[in-house]
Design a protein around this motif. Sequence first.
Motif, PDB file in Angstrom:
ATOM      1  N   ASN B  37       9.860 -28.036 -13.192  1.00  0.00           N
ATOM      2  CA  ASN B  37       8.915 -27.640 -14.241  1.00  0.00           C
ATOM      3  C   ASN B  37       7.627 -27.106 -13.626  1.00  0.00           C
ATOM      4  N   GLN B  38       7.063 -27.904 -12.693  1.00  0.00           N
ATOM      5  CA  GLN B  38       5.797 -27.501 -12.064  1.00  0.00           C
ATOM      6  C   GLN B  38       5.958 -26.185 -11.293  1.00  0.00           C
ATOM      7  N   THR B  39       7.070 -26.056 -10.595  1.00  0.00           N
ATOM      8  CA  THR B  39       7.295 -24.836  -9.802  1.00  0.00           C
ATOM      9  C   THR B  39       7.372 -23.607 -10.708  1.00  0.00           C
ATOM     10  N   ILE B  40       8.153 -23.739 -11.781  1.00  0.00           N
ATOM     11  CA  ILE B  40       8.300 -22.583 -12.677  1.00  0.00           C
ATOM     12  C   ILE B  40       6.960 -22.244 -13.332  1.00  0.00           C
ATOM     13  N   LEU B  41       6.191 -23.274 -13.696  1.00  0.00           N
ATOM     14  CA  LEU B  41       4.887 -23.026 -14.320  1.00  0.00           C
ATOM     15  C   LEU B  41       3.945 -22.300 -13.352  1.00  0.00           C
ATOM     16  N   ASP B  42       4.007 -22.696 -12.064  1.00  0.00           N
ATOM     17  CA  ASP B  42       3.178 -22.005 -11.051  1.00  0.00           C
ATOM     18  C   ASP B  42       3.614 -20.547 -10.906  1.00  0.00           C
ATOM     19  N   TYR B  43       4.925 -20.349 -10.821  1.00  0.00           N
ATOM     20  CA  TYR B  43       5.449 -18.980 -10.664  1.00  0.00           C
ATOM     21  C   TYR B  43       5.050 -18.118 -11.870  1.00  0.00           C
ATOM     22  N   TRP B  44       5.124 -18.734 -13.032  1.00  0.00           N
ATOM     23  CA  TRP B  44       4.797 -18.039 -14.287  1.00  0.00           C
ATOM     24  C   TRP B  44       3.353 -17.511 -14.231  1.00  0.00           C
ATOM     25  N   GLN B  45       2.439 -18.371 -13.761  1.00  0.00           N
ATOM     26  CA  GLN B  45       1.033 -17.951 -13.672  1.00  0.00           C
ATOM     27  C   GLN B  45       0.858 -16.809 -12.674  1.00  0.00           C
ATOM     28  N   ILE B  46       1.583 -16.899 -11.562  1.00  0.00           N
ATOM     29  CA  ILE B  46       1.452 -15.847 -10.536  1.00  0.00           C
ATOM     30  C   ILE B  46       1.973 -14.518 -11.076  1.00  0.00           C
ATOM     31  N   VAL B  47       3.167 -14.561 -11.685  1.00  0.00           N
ATOM     32  CA  VAL B  47       3.752 -13.315 -12.207  1.00  0.00           C
ATOM     33  C   VAL B  47       2.856 -12.742 -13.303  1.00  0.00           C
ATOM     34  N   PHE B  48       2.315 -13.632 -14.124  1.00  0.00           N
ATOM     35  CA  PHE B  48       1.429 -13.168 -15.195  1.00  0.00           C
ATOM     36  C   PHE B  48       0.192 -12.474 -14.606  1.00  0.00           C
ATOM     37  N   ALA B  49      -0.328 -13.037 -13.505  1.00  0.00           N
ATOM     38  CA  ALA B  49      -1.492 -12.416 -12.854  1.00  0.00           C
ATOM     39  C   ALA B  49      -1.144 -10.994 -12.400  1.00  0.00           C
ATOM     40  N   PHE B  50       0.082 -10.815 -11.906  1.00  0.00           N
ATOM     41  CA  PHE B  50       0.504  -9.466 -11.498  1.00  0.00           C
ATOM     42  C   PHE B  50       0.544  -8.506 -12.696  1.00  0.00           C
ATOM     43  N   THR B  51       0.959  -9.031 -13.835  1.00  0.00           N
ATOM     44  CA  THR B  51       0.999  -8.150 -15.016  1.00  0.00           C
ATOM     45  C   THR B  51      -0.415  -7.698 -15.402  1.00  0.00           C
ATOM     46  N   LEU B  52      -1.393  -8.601 -15.205  1.00  0.00           N
ATOM     47  CA  LEU B  52      -2.784  -8.213 -15.476  1.00  0.00           C
ATOM     48  C   LEU B  52      -3.203  -7.086 -14.536  1.00  0.00           C
ATOM     49  N   ILE B  53      -2.813  -7.231 -13.265  1.00  0.00           N
ATOM     50  CA  ILE B  53      -3.194  -6.218 -12.263  1.00  0.00           C
ATOM     51  C   ILE B  53      -2.537  -4.878 -12.634  1.00  0.00           C
ATOM     52  N   VAL B  54      -1.286  -4.942 -13.095  1.00  0.00           N
ATOM     53  CA  VAL B  54      -0.597  -3.712 -13.508  1.00  0.00           C
ATOM     54  C   VAL B  54      -1.347  -3.059 -14.671  1.00  0.00           C
ATOM     55  N   GLY B  55      -1.784  -3.885 -15.619  1.00  0.00           N
ATOM     56  CA  GLY B  55      -2.543  -3.374 -16.759  1.00  0.00           C
ATOM     57  C   GLY B  55      -3.839  -2.717 -16.306  1.00  0.00           C
ATOM     58  N   ILE B  56      -4.500  -3.345 -15.351  1.00  0.00           N
ATOM     59  CA  ILE B  56      -5.766  -2.813 -14.833  1.00  0.00           C
ATOM     60  C   ILE B  56      -5.520  -1.475 -14.132  1.00  0.00           C
ATOM     61  N   PHE B  57      -4.432  -1.416 -13.366  1.00  0.00           N
ATOM     62  CA  PHE B  57      -4.095  -0.168 -12.675  1.00  0.00           C
ATOM     63  C   PHE B  57      -3.835   0.957 -13.688  1.00  0.00           C
ATOM     64  N   THR B  58      -3.184   0.590 -14.796  1.00  0.00           N
ATOM     65  CA  THR B  58      -2.893   1.587 -15.834  1.00  0.00           C
ATOM     66  C   THR B  58      -4.192   2.163 -16.400  1.00  0.00           C
ATOM     67  N   TYR B  59      -5.175   1.284 -16.586  1.00  0.00           N
ATOM     68  CA  TYR B  59      -6.489   1.750 -17.073  1.00  0.00           C
ATOM     69  C   TYR B  59      -7.064   2.769 -16.088  1.00  0.00           C
ATOM     70  N   PHE B  60      -6.996   2.421 -14.796  1.00  0.00           N
ATOM     71  CA  PHE B  60      -7.552   3.288 -13.751  1.00  0.00           C
ATOM     72  C   PHE B  60      -6.823   4.639 -13.735  1.00  0.00           C
ATOM     73  N   LYS B  61      -5.495   4.571 -13.771  1.00  0.00           N
ATOM     74  CA  LYS B  61      -4.667   5.781 -13.696  1.00  0.00           C
ATOM     75  C   LYS B  61      -4.944   6.705 -14.899  1.00  0.00           C
TER      76      LYS B  61
END
Lengths: 204, 211, 270
Positions: B37-61
């Motif tokens: 449970n803890q591992t998946i929750l940690d991974y979830w937060q990391i992957v979600f952070a990447f989605t934010l970065i992708v969104g930010i890149f889209t704004y820039f592009k």
Amino acid sequence: MEAGTIVAGILTLAILSFLYRDNPVYKMAEYLLIGVSIGYVLVITWTNTLVSLLFEPLWTDSNLWLLIPFVLGLLMWARFHRKTAWLSRIPIGFMIGSGAGVAIPAMLYGRTLKQMSATITPLMDSSGVPDLSGLIVIIGLLTTLSYFYFSREHKGYFGGLAKLGTFFLMIFFGTTFGYTVMSRMSTFIGRMEFLLTDFLRLTN
Amino acid sequence: MVGVLMGRRLPLAVCFVFGLVMFLQYFSEHPVAINLNQTILDYWQIVFAFTLIVGIFTYFKNNVTQISRGSDRPFRLVGLAGFVSMPLLALIWGIKADTPFMWMFENVQAPMQSTVFALLAFFVASASFRGFRARSLPAAVLLLSALLMLLSRSNIGGFFSEGLPEIANWIRDYPSMAARRAILIGIGLGSLTTSLRVIIGIERTWLGGDK
Amino acid sequence: MKRLEARHWTFLGLFVVVTITMLLNIKLEMKVSPYTQDMYTYIESLPEGSVLIISFDHEASSLPEIRPIALAVLRHAFKKGHKLIGVSLLAEGTLIGYRLMRQTADELDLEYGRDYAYLGFRPQYIAAILAMGESIQQTYPRDYLGAPYEQFELLNTVENYNDVAAVISIADGSLTTHWIEYGQARYGVKVLGAVTAAMVTTYDPYLASGQMYAMMGGLRGAAEYEKLIERDGGGARGMLAQSSAHLYVILLVVLGNIVYFVSRKQGGGS
């Protein structure tokens, strides 16, 4: 006066200028706000999450298991190419699935059952005095739910229940509107406090 | 062909597996389940952070593309300057208190953002005059309920500050709360069924297009 | 220059009402609501040294309303000698939380790491709330500024929600719901809300069901809390303007309805 106060004051006035009509000064401030906000999210996400949860433990502690979320995260970038875009659905599937999995018990137990059980309270106290407030909650809940039940036409007896439900809904919407007005006014008052006290120094 | 097949089946399988695992672990106190449970929750937060970065890149592009086309160029350049300045300031001086990064947040971002929100006070006032009318009995109930809340939270003295708040609190705690509770239960049941449909693959709108 | 329209006059009216009442600088006396009283009583009755998680679940947009609320609660909790751990589940709340915690802790010369700590932002709030229920250290291996979790005396005494008296969610949106439905329902942690007025009715069912232990709301809630802790702040200062703005809106609604009914009588409708 501090430079920060002057900058904040001018930008506040630039945004307020929208009240007259849309204008280039407002538009400039708006674009600046969007840019700065997104830059801010980038910094906070990078320093507070990716560095401490991923990069530090991966490079410093050599926790290679973290390559899994790293790769999943990188797959999100695949969506920028038409041919590889499908790969980004894998991390999305991971997040959507995990979210749905944890949501089931939360929605069932943490919300629905808890709220239902809180509604069912004794309708009389120990001395036999009826609890009208509790009765009103039960009536309000059932009639409002009736209003949202669309598998049966809102006619006759059932239509009456649904109609009563609309009155409970209107009371709720009115209450919420009242509190929302308070909230918006508070925000404006906060900005005016800044303008009058810190920026224009008209009051203490 | 592989892409077409895997483009839907693999994400659906991933969704099913993690949905089931996260649902089942709720019922287990076993150390393995807790760790998972803890591992998946940690991974979830990391992957979600990447989605934010992708969104930010889209704004820039998107902004760079729009600037090259000349649309709203000066405004977009100001926006981009603001966007680039934040990571630069953080990189050079850090994110502690009393750094330029904090200064930008406190004197540029926060004042503007809260002022944008403060504009709503004016639109609420305008809407109160132009749209908030007792056209029917339910509308009159809504109106009276709103006015009662506003009066009860104003300090006018006398009955308005003593007796009225009690009536208003009762309305908030019972009839208003009952309707909100019904809405909550409705949303809860809706979310529950949607979650089930997502896990078992009936609800697939999150997959996007048809490839 | 364009001619002013009707909406401009209503805008101007609000601007004048708020400006004048703020310049008058009069403090209003008020009765404390039972909601705010419950919040205060809970923090007041906790044994000294209790650990509280303060979650800054809001954006910068609501800062003028949130700031007095947060300051009042933080000042009270610190003054009572409680140990506070700050987190944020929204990016924008992160810097605000950091600043407010430092400001209120510095007022009492409290020491970072022993009396309070600030862990910062986690992006996926449901995952973060659930993960902290298992291990706060694993969720936040480092604090906001990047120092290791185990470096701080306070944090070494806290493994998960079992070591925490309550979570106080300072929110301008629905994030407190997640603290209740995930943190409270699953791990049993007590949840209190310090929220903007607009969110108050959203949380009423949770307050009534006991899933939320206490809740204070809005600038008025902040003013009431300031009265209880006997320290004026933005809440008390803004109360005259707030009450006047309410009355101004009530006046607009009444005027709007008079116009509507008169025009309907004349057959024009509206």
